[in-house]
Write a protein that holds these residues in place. Structure first.
Motif, short mmCIF file in Angstrom:
data_model
loop_
_atom_site.label_atom_id
_atom_site.label_comp_id
_atom_site.label_asym_id
_atom_site.label_seq_id
_atom_site.Cartn_x
_atom_site.Cartn_y
_atom_site.Cartn_z
N GLY A 59 44.77 54.27 36.22
CA GLY A 59 44.96 53.75 37.57
C GLY A 59 44.57 54.73 38.66
N SER A 70 49.55 58.09 31.26
CA SER A 70 49.18 57.35 30.06
C SER A 70 49.36 58.26 28.85
N ASP A 95 43.25 49.56 35.51
CA ASP A 95 44.60 49.18 35.08
C ASP A 95 44.58 48.80 33.61
N VAL A 97 46.18 46.09 31.02
CA VAL A 97 46.78 44.77 31.08
C VAL A 97 47.24 44.34 29.69
N ILE A 104 49.81 43.42 34.39
CA ILE A 104 49.48 44.85 34.38
C ILE A 104 50.66 45.63 33.82
N ALA A 106 50.30 49.22 33.29
CA ALA A 106 50.20 50.51 34.00
C ALA A 106 48.87 50.52 34.74
N GLY A 107 48.85 51.17 35.91
CA GLY A 107 47.61 51.21 36.66
C GLY A 107 47.80 51.77 38.05
N THR A 108 46.89 51.42 38.94
CA THR A 108 46.93 51.92 40.31
C THR A 108 48.14 51.34 41.03
N PHE A 116 52.11 47.19 41.56
CA PHE A 116 50.73 47.53 41.22
C PHE A 116 49.77 47.01 42.29
N ASN A 118 46.56 46.27 41.69
CA ASN A 118 45.59 45.40 41.02
C ASN A 118 44.18 45.86 41.41
N ALA A 119 43.64 46.76 40.62
CA ALA A 119 42.38 47.41 40.93
C ALA A 119 41.22 46.43 41.06
#
Length: 229
Positions: A59, A70, A95, A97, A104, A106-108, A116, A118-119
């Motif tokens: 992310g 991660s 991210d 998913v 999602i 884990a991610g931005t 999140f 949502n990149a």
């Protein structure tokens, strides 16, 4: 005068950028490599903040401050005598998913870090300058007991990238250095298509496990401790 045939071994290697977590001055040495080999066991593989997963993050679309921790994940699948396993160190720009829910994992993070960003949606709606988004590489290994030629192993590695695409969004960007290696022990006769399909599924599952098993570190939260009830 017959000089014989010279065989040059192919040594496959890759690395990921993990200097954003911990002390970037620390360097592994030969003693650490020896200890790692000496401590290898046949039991369950550790996941999360271990090995190449120690400094892995995801992310990073908007930089380190909006990223998440991660790690390393693994999964194996078995059909009859055929076994196909995957081990992935997830260090991605995008991210991760859950393919079962589309949510999602884990991610931005959003600006207030309560949800999140949502990149992919962000890239569809806003201009983007990749400042601070460098240093992304997801490394995967597919291992099977199938009998594979070098050409067939290459095909499995190529198809295994579909596992990345199923769970990392966006994936294979110009800011990612994604790689998959395939090795085979040559014990079981198996259809190449089946091996590759299982490899895709194992890789996708291993990626999700990597972020689920990770623990927060370096000031970055992980999936298991970010949104506690």
């Amino acid at each position: 005068f017959d000089v014989g045939v010279t065989r040059v071994p192919i040594v496959a290697a890759a690395c990921l950028f993990d200097l954003g977590i911990g002390d970037p001055r620390v360097r592994p040495d030969r003693t650490m490599g020896y200890q790692a080999a000496a401590q290898a066991v046949a039991g369950p593989v550790e996941e999360g903040n271990v090995g190449a997963g120690c400094g892995a993050t995801v992310g990073k679309l908007l930089g380190h401050e909006r990223a998440m921790k991660s790690g390393l994940g693994t999964t194996s699948l078995k059909v009859g005598d055929l076994v196909v396993g995957a081990l992935v160190a997830v260090n991605a720009l995008g991210d991760v998913v859950d393919p079962a829910t589309g949510q999602i994992v884990a991610g931005t993070l959003s600006e207030d870090k309560s949800s999140f960003l949502n990149a992919e949606e962000f890239l569809r709606k806003a201009s983007f300058t990749p400042a601070g988004a460098m240093g992304n590489t997801t490394l995967g290994v597919v291992a099977t007991n199938a009998k594979l030629t070098k050409v067939q192993a290459t095909k499995v590695a190529q198809m295994a990238h579909d596992g990345y695409a199923r769970v990392i969004r966006p994936v294979h960007t110009m800011l990612d250095g994604d790689t998959v290696f395939t090795l085979a022990t040559g014990e079981v006769a198996a259809d190449l298509n089946q091996v590759a399909v299982l490899a895709v599924q194992a890789v996708a599952a291993a990626i999700v496990r990597a972020v689920q098993a990770a623990e927060g570190a370096g000031g970055l939260p992980a999936a298991q401790d970010l949104f506690e009830p």
